[in-house]
Design an enzyme around this catalytic site. Sequence first.
Site, PDB file in Angstrom:
ATOM      1  N   LYS A 177      -1.798  -1.513  -3.773  1.00 54.04           N
ATOM      2  CA  LYS A 177      -2.794  -0.441  -3.716  1.00 54.04           C
ATOM      3  C   LYS A 177      -2.023   0.867  -3.865  1.00 54.04           C
ATOM      4  O   LYS A 177      -1.298   1.277  -2.963  1.00 54.04           O
ATOM      5  CB  LYS A 177      -3.556  -0.470  -2.394  1.00 54.04           C
ATOM      6  CG  LYS A 177      -4.527   0.709  -2.232  1.00 54.04           C
ATOM      7  CD  LYS A 177      -5.140   0.752  -0.840  1.00 54.04           C
ATOM      8  CE  LYS A 177      -6.001   1.994  -0.660  1.00 54.04           C
ATOM      9  NZ  LYS A 177      -6.532   2.106   0.724  1.00 54.04           N
ATOM     10  N   TYR A 232       0.852  -1.197   0.000  1.00 53.03           N
ATOM     11  CA  TYR A 232       0.000   0.000   0.000  1.00 53.03           C
ATOM     12  C   TYR A 232       0.881   1.239   0.000  1.00 53.03           C
ATOM     13  O   TYR A 232       1.632   1.473   0.947  1.00 53.03           O
ATOM     14  CB  TYR A 232      -0.910  -0.045   1.219  1.00 53.03           C
ATOM     15  CG  TYR A 232      -1.834   1.132   1.427  1.00 53.03           C
ATOM     16  CD1 TYR A 232      -2.147   2.036   0.417  1.00 53.03           C
ATOM     17  CD2 TYR A 232      -2.428   1.337   2.675  1.00 53.03           C
ATOM     18  CE1 TYR A 232      -2.999   3.097   0.632  1.00 53.03           C
ATOM     19  CE2 TYR A 232      -3.294   2.386   2.911  1.00 53.03           C
ATOM     20  CZ  TYR A 232      -3.580   3.266   1.891  1.00 53.03           C
ATOM     21  OH  TYR A 232      -4.428   4.317   2.111  1.00 53.03           O
TER      22      TYR A 232
END
Length: 297
Positions: free
Chosen positions: A162, A134
């Site tokens: 992400k 992320y």
Amino acid sequence: MNIRGSICALATPYRQDGALDLDGYARLLDYQIAGGTEAVVVAGSTGEAHGLEHEEYETLLAFAVRHVARRVPVIAGTGEASTRKTVRLTRRARELGADAALVVTPYYVRPTQEGLRRHFLEVADQGGLPVIVYNVPARTGCDLLPETLAALRDHPSIVGVKEACADAGRIRDVAALARADFAFLSGDDGTAAAALEAGAAGVVSVVNNLVPRTFRALCDAGRGGDREALARHAAELAPLIAALNCAPNPIPVKAGLAELGLCGAGLRLPLIELAPGPARTRLREALGRLVPLATAA
């Protein structure tokens, strides 16, 4: 691990006394699944992970796993500023039944790219769960560059990224790294349509908390290559996404959830509720165009 499509970064509801509101959490989980959400993130940024006590984190994740009952994947936020702490929390998330770990880049400590590479490899080696990297530089003060990401994607336990950097060039560069065993997931609602058009496999979304059906339609159109439908759904969502930018996440989305009657708007300090005024009115109006409001007069 096939995590794709419309993914909700779940908010964490609290009762008026400040304790976890598990009844509200059940309503939110059911609302997501009924709306077609394809995976949920527990205790991520939107879930106020760093405001949770360790026991609350475990309670929340265990509850989500039980309540979802394998209807969709449950992704646990396990990122910490320390690699050892991240490994330990990832192992605990595995024990509690999570399907994957969403691991944010270490915040505040400002590691080098080599430090980031070693961090994620160690979590992947020792954490026991599939890892979704992320990257959200605006929150962490740390930017995982595409060339570092390219060095991570061959690890069998690193299954995707992400990417919440909204720059068009970054979207293009990260999309070029995607493949069948490594998913590019957008982490920015405002550029989600552009990311899907560039080849993102899905979106980890904040606005999805409020309008899961509309957001699922956006993701389906993007993944299906229907540019006309993608543009139409993006236009439908744009006013609500803009309204959610009136204050730091998750302040506005909590206000929206209260409007829907799913849970209260309460947060934990230093976050405070969205005050009455023009911003709250715009949020209510934008939300009311898409779904019925529980608080409608």
